[in-house]
Design a protein around this motif. Structure first.
Motif, PDB file in Angstrom:
ATOM      1  N   ASP A   2      25.530 -22.247   1.706  1.00  0.00           N
ATOM      2  CA  ASP A   2      25.410 -20.791   1.806  1.00  0.00           C
ATOM      3  C   ASP A   2      25.277 -20.315   3.250  1.00  0.00           C
ATOM      4  O   ASP A   2      26.008 -19.419   3.686  1.00  0.00           O
ATOM      5  CB  ASP A   2      24.186 -20.315   1.008  1.00  0.00           C
ATOM      6  CG  ASP A   2      24.328 -20.573  -0.476  1.00  0.00           C
ATOM      7  OD1 ASP A   2      25.443 -20.378  -1.002  1.00  0.00           O
ATOM      8  OD2 ASP A   2      23.332 -20.962  -1.109  1.00  0.00           O
ATOM      9  N   TYR A  32      18.565 -20.762  -1.096  1.00  0.00           N
ATOM     10  CA  TYR A  32      19.819 -20.913  -0.373  1.00  0.00           C
ATOM     11  C   TYR A  32      20.065 -22.389  -0.082  1.00  0.00           C
ATOM     12  O   TYR A  32      19.131 -23.149   0.202  1.00  0.00           O
ATOM     13  CB  TYR A  32      19.777 -20.177   0.970  1.00  0.00           C
ATOM     14  CG  TYR A  32      19.722 -18.670   0.884  1.00  0.00           C
ATOM     15  CD1 TYR A  32      20.566 -17.953   0.043  1.00  0.00           C
ATOM     16  CD2 TYR A  32      18.827 -17.957   1.677  1.00  0.00           C
ATOM     17  CE1 TYR A  32      20.510 -16.570  -0.017  1.00  0.00           C
ATOM     18  CE2 TYR A  32      18.767 -16.576   1.619  1.00  0.00           C
ATOM     19  CZ  TYR A  32      19.608 -15.884   0.782  1.00  0.00           C
ATOM     20  OH  TYR A  32      19.558 -14.518   0.721  1.00  0.00           O
ATOM     21  N   TYR A 106      22.484 -11.830   5.266  1.00  0.00           N
ATOM     22  CA  TYR A 106      23.352 -12.587   4.354  1.00  0.00           C
ATOM     23  C   TYR A 106      23.983 -11.668   3.310  1.00  0.00           C
ATOM     24  O   TYR A 106      25.193 -11.731   3.037  1.00  0.00           O
ATOM     25  CB  TYR A 106      22.538 -13.692   3.679  1.00  0.00           C
ATOM     26  CG  TYR A 106      23.288 -14.472   2.633  1.00  0.00           C
ATOM     27  CD1 TYR A 106      24.124 -15.520   2.987  1.00  0.00           C
ATOM     28  CD2 TYR A 106      23.142 -14.161   1.271  1.00  0.00           C
ATOM     29  CE1 TYR A 106      24.813 -16.244   2.017  1.00  0.00           C
ATOM     30  CE2 TYR A 106      23.826 -14.877   0.307  1.00  0.00           C
ATOM     31  CZ  TYR A 106      24.664 -15.917   0.680  1.00  0.00           C
ATOM     32  OH  TYR A 106      25.341 -16.623  -0.278  1.00  0.00           O
TER      33      TYR A 106
END
Length: 318
Positions: A2, A32, A106
């Motif tokens: 990720d 993540y 993110y």
């Protein structure tokens, strides 16, 4: 993967474990898949020992150690080359960037489909005269020159799509202008996010006032490269042709005027006594040199190789 967190550093041994633990906590709480890439840019303290210990205890920690200090741009380039995350986060190692910002950055890349998000340290804890005021002037000039309406080009906390960092090549001292480089490569969805700035907890800053002088010089360079970096003949050839034409026309006029005076029986002077002779000669020489500079620039672009301007001494977990 990720997220890849890329962290260039120089002599930050006191802050590294705390920074790692903070990032790891954020990543695990959000579930993540991640990697942390520390790039030791020639540290002379025990930074590499700390990174080695962290990587031994956590397989998600990776380390790159330069042979000597090459600069932040080269460190970022080495980290970008090896980053595998869908989103790449860059941050400084001095604990002035807050890892709690990572989930929001993110989400902006993944959910809002931004190519790049640049952090904006709206409230700063740096010295007003040595950092804040010069930074405001620098950012104003960068906005005017690049056309990007960002408030803080030099913020170390940024988020990128992986495709962006694999496309953009960072060298010299161009790390300040990665958003501009990305824009020049066609990544136009560039946003900004207000981020928390924290006072330095350990050690001293590694950057002095000279970084702003270098920053303005780099700004001129990147402004030129963005317009003519892939076609230098369009700049040098144009001005070279103009100056050569001006010099040739002036020389022809001087010669014709001299002949006219001779055949009309008027008193004449030597061509070399006419100041326009030297102006014409200088213009032709400069025009020729500029044209050759453009021609050589085109040859260099066609034949250059993507050689690295740094030497890696050690790597961990790669």
């Amino acid at each position: 993967m990720d997220i890849s967190v890329v962290i260039p550093l120089l002599n930050e041994d006191e802050s590294l474990k705390e920074l790692h633990d903070w990032i790891a906590t954020v990543m695990q709480s959000n579930r993540y898949l991640y990697e942390i890439i520390f790039i030791d840019d020639g540290s002379t303290d025990s930074s590499w020992s700390v990174i080695s210990q962290l990587s031994a205890n956590n397989n998600s920690v990776k380390g790159i150690r330069f042979q000597k200090n090459y600069g932040k741009s080269q460190a970022l380039d080495a980290g970008f080359e090896r980053a595998t995350g869908k989103v790449v986060i860059t941050m400084d190692a001095d604990l002035q960037d807050n890892p709690e910002e990572i989930p929001d950055l993110y989400n902006l890349i993944i959910d809002k489909d931004f190519d790049l998000i640049s952090g904006w340290k709206k409230k700063r804890y740096d010295n007003v005269f040595t950092k804040n005021i010069p930074s405001k002037l620098f950012n104003a000039a960068a906005r005017k020159t690049s056309g990007l309406k960002l408030h803080d080009f030099n913020c170390g906390l940024k988020a990128y799509k992986n495709q962006v960092i694999k496309t953009v090549k960072v060298s010299g001292e161009m790390h300040r202008y990665i958003p501009v480089l990305a824009k020049n490569e066609g990544f136009t969805k560039i946003g900004e996010q207000v981020v928390q700035h924290q006072a330095r907890k350990y050690g001293e800053t590694k950057f002095g006032m000279d970084r702003f002088v270098n920053g303005f010089l780099d700004l001129i360079t990147i402004s030129f490269l963005s317009k003519f970096g892939k076609r230098p003949m369009h700049f040098f050839g144009l001005w070279g042709s103009f100056m050569f034409l001006f010099g040739t026309t002036s020389a022809f006029y001087i010669g014709a005027f001299k002949l006219y005076k001779m055949y009309s029986g008027a008193k004449t002077i030597l061509v070399t006594d006419n100041p326009w002779f030297f102006i014409a000669l200088t213009s032709m020489i400069l025009g020729t040199l500029l044209f050759l500079a453009g021609f050589i620039g085109e040859l260099i672009i066609k034949t250059k190789s993507d050689e690295k301007h740094y030497t890696i001494k050690e790597k961990l977990n790669f």
